[in-house]
Design a protein around this motif. Sequence first.
Motif, PDB file in Angstrom:
ATOM      1  N   SER A  16      37.922 -19.843  25.291  1.00  0.00           N
ATOM      2  CA  SER A  16      38.834 -20.098  26.546  1.00  0.00           C
ATOM      3  C   SER A  16      37.815 -20.669  27.896  1.00  0.00           C
ATOM      4  O   SER A  16      38.026 -20.905  28.717  1.00  0.00           O
ATOM      5  N   SER A  17      36.537 -19.975  27.796  1.00  0.00           N
ATOM      6  CA  SER A  17      35.390 -20.369  28.649  1.00  0.00           C
ATOM      7  C   SER A  17      34.434 -21.155  28.049  1.00  0.00           C
ATOM      8  O   SER A  17      33.294 -20.750  28.368  1.00  0.00           O
ATOM      9  N   TYR A  24      31.292 -21.484  30.275  1.00  0.00           N
ATOM     10  CA  TYR A  24      30.400 -20.428  30.429  1.00  0.00           C
ATOM     11  C   TYR A  24      29.584 -20.570  29.036  1.00  0.00           C
ATOM     12  O   TYR A  24      28.367 -20.017  29.184  1.00  0.00           O
ATOM     13  N   ALA A  63      34.344 -14.181  31.335  1.00  0.00           N
ATOM     14  CA  ALA A  63      34.984 -14.907  30.297  1.00  0.00           C
ATOM     15  C   ALA A  63      36.153 -13.970  29.746  1.00  0.00           C
ATOM     16  O   ALA A  63      37.285 -14.372  29.316  1.00  0.00           O
ATOM     17  N   THR A  92      38.829 -13.967  32.142  1.00  0.00           N
ATOM     18  CA  THR A  92      39.737 -15.195  32.179  1.00  0.00           C
ATOM     19  C   THR A  92      40.622 -15.479  30.700  1.00  0.00           C
ATOM     20  O   THR A  92      41.694 -16.039  30.796  1.00  0.00           O
ATOM     21  N   ILE A 137      34.486 -16.356  24.435  1.00  0.00           N
ATOM     22  CA  ILE A 137      33.419 -16.975  24.597  1.00  0.00           C
ATOM     23  C   ILE A 137      32.456 -17.609  23.697  1.00  0.00           C
ATOM     24  O   ILE A 137      31.680 -18.548  23.657  1.00  0.00           O
TER      25      ILE A 137
END
Length: 335
Positions: free
Chosen positions: A269-270, A273, A309, A312, A330
């Motif tokens: 999702s991130s 990062y 993360a 998020t 992440i």
Amino acid sequence: MMLVTLLRTAWISGILPILLACIPSPKLDAFHDLLLGVAKRGKIMHSSSRKFTVPQRFFIHFYILAVIWTSILLATTWHYAYKITPAVSEPSLYSSIASHLTGSSNVFPLHKSDPSSIEQKYRVWQSVFMLLLMEAQVLRRLLETIYVFKYSPSARMHIFGYLTGLFFYTAAPLSLCCKYASEVFKFVADLVVEFVIKGKDRMQVTEFDWWGHVNPLLHLRWYMWIGGAVFLWGWIHQYRCHAILGSLRENEQDDDYSIPHGDWFQYVSSPHYLAEIVIYAGVVIASGCSDVTIWLLFGFVVTNLAFAATETHKWYLQKFDNYPRDRSAIVPFVY
């Protein structure tokens, strides 16, 4: 050593609260919520939460500061490294292959000085290389903030997060050269004093030695080039992921969000990062994996981004019913 101690203490002070907040204990829920409240920004921060916040577009302040500060550290450290390295003639490419493979260098000849002095000179050039990596990172981030991201007027971040960002982009470049910062400062101070005493007209003017400033960088050890390659891998993917995020909002007034797809978004999702972690992992490798200060810098990056993360990822799952359930937060397939 005082500067090194202060930086290490600062990184540890940043890491420990995040680790503490991640412990799954009901007794620490209040602390977790407190830390999360100051860490939230952008889409995961409620638009009504404006107390002690600043606009998220203030992110640009981080990168303006970072570019200026890193450029100063790079220029002064680079010139200092050049001044303490004996002048060398341009070497043959083929005669340099062996020195690259063995980790030695004709630029730092052992017969001219004792091993400890040679190692110190090499470490200074190593700092120059890492500062070059940092310069490439913060300069790209500044350009992305100006041309790629379209921050909503309602996007906010906590003032503590803002101050943390300013601290990070002051301390991170300094951590890459902190062992020699006092020597570089004295070197620059001596140049300033000489300029003040002699004046511009009486200063010795010499032609800029481009080869002398670049040649030692070509003779760094193999692990520094591996670190640079890892850095570049993360650097490219972070640019791609930021471009994807920037394309999701057509204009600054648009507050709608959609599910990002492409590049590492297929796995986490991130990914921006994750790419940041890869970038700083490259710096750790380039340092030779032996500098405690840089390891602590990396630890702060990992804990801070993993914490962000996680939230998020939760936000995406709550926001979109059709959000891909096979995406991790992440770390692909792990977390």
